[in-house]
Design a protein around this motif. Sequence first.
Motif: not given
Lengths: 108, 120
Positions: A31-38, A45-53
């Motif tokens: 399901n493109s369950y991919l997140a990015w954190y800074q 950490p801080r959440l930037l992106i979820y659901g890939a986009s």
Amino acid sequence: EIVLTQSPGTLSLSPGERATLSCRASQSVSNSYLAWYQQKPGQAPRLLIYGASSRATGIPDRFSGSGSGTDFTLTISRLEPEDFAVYYCQQYGTSPRTFGQGTKVEIK
Amino acid sequence: EVQLVESGGGLVQPGGSLRLSCAASGFTFSSYAMSWVRQAPGKGLEWVSLIVGSGASTYYADSAKGRFTLSRDNSKNTVYLQMNSLRVDDTAVYYCAKGGWGSYWYFDFWGRGTQVTVSS
């Protein structure tokens, strides 16, 4: 277990340049369950992106995420001084949920 | 404004126990899953445990199973991580994190963390 490999390990760039960070999964991320954190030194950490986009609340539009399956990318269109940090990807579609080892974006 | 404040970390000998707490505010606490994620010195992030909003289900990383117990008190907006049989490799900063919208399993807010050091 899905292993996430981030590349490069370190990215040396100047303010105003474009940053492209890669996150490759050892198997397809459901399901493109991919997140990015800074993460900045000494900070959480801080959440930037979820659901890939999808950008998280309050995240500037210079941050964008893309990809599906096993290949994902975080792009910072024009680096600001506050963007120099470590970035982690995380897959949350399959147990155990796993993080990549991180990419450090440093000032050149 | 969402706030997560961890406490309870410290220095403990191998085999010892600690209980971490995370006090939450700024959102409807009982509606969200909560997790603990740790970071060993100079290392990356490792998810440790998750509890759903009602408290009815908990999940653990293999490294925590049988040693750690996660619970929550929705009347106090607090989650607790009981850590027993601590090992040197449990040394890390432990972050409390709120589950995201639509999925428990990504984390949209994080606390500042509490340091756990396991050493003789």
